[in-house]
Design a protein around this motif. Structure first.
Motif, PDB file in Angstrom:
ATOM      1  N   HIS A   1       0.836  -1.202   0.000  1.00  0.00           N
ATOM      2  CA  HIS A   1       0.000   0.000   0.000  1.00  0.00           C
ATOM      3  C   HIS A   1       0.877   1.262   0.000  1.00  0.00           C
ATOM      4  CE1 HIS A   1      -3.622  -2.372   0.856  1.00  0.00           C
ATOM      5  NE2 HIS A   1      -2.872  -3.064   1.688  1.00  0.00           N
TER       6      HIS A   1
ATOM      7  N   ARG B   1       0.994   3.869  -3.059  1.00  0.00           N
ATOM      8  CA  ARG B   1       0.208   5.061  -2.780  1.00  0.00           C
ATOM      9  C   ARG B   1       1.066   6.296  -2.523  1.00  0.00           C
ATOM     10  NH1 ARG B   1      -3.940   3.795   1.567  1.00  0.00           N
ATOM     11  NH2 ARG B   1      -4.905   2.728  -0.194  1.00  0.00           N
TER      12      ARG B   1
ATOM     13  N   ALA C   1      -4.391   4.042   4.907  1.00  0.00           N
ATOM     14  CA  ALA C   1      -3.756   2.724   4.783  1.00  0.00           C
ATOM     15  C   ALA C   1      -4.140   1.827   5.950  1.00  0.00           C
ATOM     16  CB  ALA C   1      -2.241   2.886   4.716  1.00  0.00           C
TER      17      ALA C   1
ATOM     18  N   GLN D   1      -7.654   0.407   5.522  1.00  0.00           N
ATOM     19  CA  GLN D   1      -7.716  -0.644   4.510  1.00  0.00           C
ATOM     20  C   GLN D   1      -7.074  -1.938   5.010  1.00  0.00           C
ATOM     21  OE1 GLN D   1      -6.264   0.545   0.685  1.00  0.00           O
ATOM     22  NE2 GLN D   1      -6.397  -1.525  -0.187  1.00  0.00           N
TER      23      GLN D   1
END
Length: 219
Positions: free
Chosen positions: A62, A66, A141, A144
Motif C-alpha cells: 500500500h 500510494r 492505509a 484498509q
C-alpha cells in the motif's frame, strides 16, 4: 567525507552537527564501551526487526504504490522529519562506512520543501530509519489493512506498546539513556529532546525520574 561548503537550511545544519558530534564521540569509545553500547541497543533492534516484518507483511504494498511511487507521501513529503538524538546514534552505530557517508551527503543536497532530505531514489538513506517514520502509517492505509486483516490491528497495538518501552520516559528508557551517555562524552544536540524538551521533562518529573538540563530546552 565532503566538507560543508554550501549554505544549508537550519534543519540540515542541526542534523549535520548531530551526526558530526556522534562520529566524534564514537571515536573516543574503547572497544569494550562500543561493545557495551551495541549490547544495550540489541533489544531495540529486535523490536525494529518485528516492526519491519509487520510493515513488509501488511503495509509495504500500500505504502509503495500510494506514496513512494506517486511522490506524495504524507510521511516523507516534507523537507524535514522528526528525529530523536538516539535515532541518529543507533543508525550511525549499525551503519557501514558508506552508509554513514550517505547520511552526510544527503544533507548537502539543495533545499526542497516537497520531500525529506533523506529520501533517495530507493527510499530512505538511513540504515535504520527514525522511529517516528517507522511507526507512521496514514489513516487511509490503516483502515484498509485492518479491514482486510483484522488480526493485524492487535499486532499493531502490541508494537505501539513495545515502542513506548524504548521511547516514552515514564520509566527509564533506552532513548533517554543514550542521550545521557553522549552528554557524558561531551556531545550536545538540539535533538536531545529527553533532556531538553519541556514536554518530555514533565513526563520524567511526574514519574520521579532524575533528569538534566531542565529549562534549557525549547523544543
Amino acid at each position: 567525507m565532503e566538507t560543508l561548503a554550501c549554505p544549508m537550511s537550519e534543519y540540515n545544519r542541526d542534523q549535520w552537527a548531530s551526526f558530526t558530534m556522534i562520529r566524534a564521540a564514537m571515536e573516543t569509545l574503547s572497544e569494550d564501551h562500543l561493545a557495551g553500547l551495541q549490547a544495550t541497543v540489541k533489544p531495540y533492534l529486535v523490536f525494529r526487526q518485528k516492526l519491519r516484518a509487520f510493515h513488509e507483511s501488511f503495509f509495504a504494498p500500500h505504502c509503495t504504490a500510494r506514496c513512494f511511487e506517486t511522490n506524495q507521501s504524507a510521511c516523507c513529503g516534507f523537507e524535514s522529519i522528526f528525529t530523536f538524538f538516539a535515532d541518529q546514534v543507533i543508525t550511525y552505530l549499525v551503519s557501514e562506512l558508506d552508509e554513514r557517508e550517505r547520511l552526510f551527503q544527503a544533507l548537502l543536497r539543495p533545499f526542497r520543501s516537497d520531500r525529506c532530505v533523506y529520501l533517495g531514489p530507493r527510499g530512505c538513506v538511513w540504515t535504520l530509519p527514525p522511529i517516528s517514520c517507522a511507526m507512521f502509517f496514514c489513516e487511509e492505509a490503516k483502515e484498509q489493512v485492518f479491514a482486510e486483516h483484522p488480526k493485524a490491528h492487535a499486532t499493531w497495538q502490541a508494537l505501539r506498546a513495545e515502542e513506548k518501552a524504548f521511547t516514552y520516559p515514564d520509566r527509564p528508557v533506552l532513548f533517554d539513556a543514550i542521550e545521557r551517555l553522549f552528554l557524558a562524552l561531551g556531545a550536545d544536540s538540539p535533538h536531545m529532546y529527553f533532556h531538553k524538551s519541556p514536554g518530555l521533562l514533565r513526563i520524567k518529573r511526574k514519574a520521579g525520574l532524575h533528569f538534566e538540563l531542565e529549562g534549557k530546552g525549547d523544543t
